[in-house]
Design a protein around this motif. Structure first.
Motif, PDB file in Angstrom:
ATOM      1  N   SER A   9      87.152  66.811  41.325  1.00 47.46           N
ATOM      2  CA  SER A   9      87.895  68.198  41.060  1.00 47.46           C
ATOM      3  C   SER A   9      86.657  68.910  42.279  1.00 47.46           C
ATOM      4  O   SER A   9      85.926  68.528  42.799  1.00 47.46           O
ATOM      5  CB  SER A   9      86.769  68.786  40.285  1.00 47.46           C
ATOM      6  N   ASP A  49      94.180  74.042  37.677  1.00 48.24           N
ATOM      7  CA  ASP A  49      93.295  75.042  38.617  1.00 48.24           C
ATOM      8  C   ASP A  49      92.871  76.343  38.226  1.00 48.24           C
ATOM      9  O   ASP A  49      93.479  76.939  37.585  1.00 48.24           O
ATOM     10  CB  ASP A  49      94.462  75.219  39.706  1.00 48.24           C
ATOM     11  N   LYS A  88      86.038  78.940  41.528  1.00 47.13           N
ATOM     12  CA  LYS A  88      87.267  78.328  41.755  1.00 47.13           C
ATOM     13  C   LYS A  88      86.705  76.695  41.641  1.00 47.13           C
ATOM     14  O   LYS A  88      86.406  76.302  42.177  1.00 47.13           O
ATOM     15  CB  LYS A  88      88.133  78.558  42.424  1.00 47.13           C
ATOM     16  N   GLU A 119      96.783  67.779  36.370  1.00 44.30           N
ATOM     17  CA  GLU A 119      95.933  68.210  37.431  1.00 44.30           C
ATOM     18  C   GLU A 119      95.360  70.241  36.360  1.00 44.30           C
ATOM     19  O   GLU A 119      96.044  70.579  35.607  1.00 44.30           O
ATOM     20  CB  GLU A 119      97.214  68.937  38.679  1.00 44.30           C
ATOM     21  N   LYS A 171      89.349  72.456  41.722  1.00 48.12           N
ATOM     22  CA  LYS A 171      90.736  72.638  40.822  1.00 48.12           C
ATOM     23  C   LYS A 171      90.555  71.042  41.499  1.00 48.12           C
ATOM     24  O   LYS A 171      90.196  70.610  41.951  1.00 48.12           O
ATOM     25  CB  LYS A 171      91.978  72.891  41.938  1.00 48.12           C
TER      26      LYS A 171
END
Length: 240
Positions: free
Chosen positions: A104, A167, A144, A165, A146
């Protein structure tokens, strides 16, 4: 009697000349490093998160003598840090081995209302040193994250790999709930001001209490502290 009046007037003029006051505004950049210590130390030490943010606000400098002044400030400060995290776990059951790897990229911004209460020591009319306590009030935060999650299953001679994945963004209480709402710091810096009132400052802010509320995690102590360099450009629009 006249001599006494003249003496009092002279003292008043002298006091006003010494006790100069300036008021201004400033804006600049933050470079923040969150240093983390773990006791007992793990085999692999965590990397310190760091990043760039900004600050803006105002200040007043009230002269106490030719060389000493008090300097309160009020700043809005956005402290941004980034870190890359890789976590791997593996388990074996009945001859089947499952390995999960999470990667990440995390970015965090914490917003503070900063109140430095400083003493200014002036070497001359242009250059001064600042030192004193600082208080940071946590106003909000955003994170944040991702990256990807990969699962590898090995059974005998065959291997199966799947990945996904993500986000996501967190804000508000999801970010600040486990953080101290007030930070107490020591602040040390220097500033240079031109005859026209334009000034440049560089200072170091060290948080004395931890960023995280909880420091004891089942016998493991985790402490995170703020280390911040601030470079600012300001202008004194009132100089008395």
């Amino acid at each position: 009697m006249k001599k006494k009046i003249l003496l009092i007037c002279a003292m008043a003029v002298g006091a006003s000349a010494v006790a100069q006051t300036s008021i201004g505004a400033k804006v600049g950049l933050n470079y923040t490093i969150i240093s983390t210590s773990i006791d007992p130390e793990p085999d692999e030490k965590p990397e310190n998160a760091s990043g760039i943010g900004f600050h803006l606000g105002g200040y007043a400098e009230i002269g106490l003598s030719d060389n000493i002044a008090i300097r309160p400030e009020l700043l809005f400060s956005a402290r941004g840090v980034q870190e890359d995290v890789t976590e791997t776990s593996s388990s074996t059951f009945g001859g089947t081995t499952t390995t999960i790897e999470n990667k990440s990229e995390n970015s965090q911004t914490l917003s503070y209302l900063e109140i430095p209460l400083l003493l200014a020591f002036k070497a001359n009319e242009h250059f001064g040193l600042h030192i004193g306590p600082g208080f940071g009030l946590l106003m909000g935060g955003k994170v944040k994250s991702k990256g990807s999650s990969t699962t590898t299953v090995t059974d005998g001679g065959s291997t199966n790999t799947t990945s996904s994945e993500f986000d996501v963004t967190f804000s508000g209480d999801d970010v600040t709930e486990d953080l101290n709402k007030m930070e107490i710091a020591i602040v040390v810096g220097a500033a240079y001001e031109t005859d026209g009132g334009l000034n440049f400052g560089l200072r170091f802010w060290r948080g004395l209490n931890t960023v995280n509320k909880e420091t004891d995690f089942g016998g493991t102590t985790v402490k995170s502290n703020t280390n911040m360099l601030q470079f600012s450009v300001g202008y004194s629009f009132i100089k008395d």
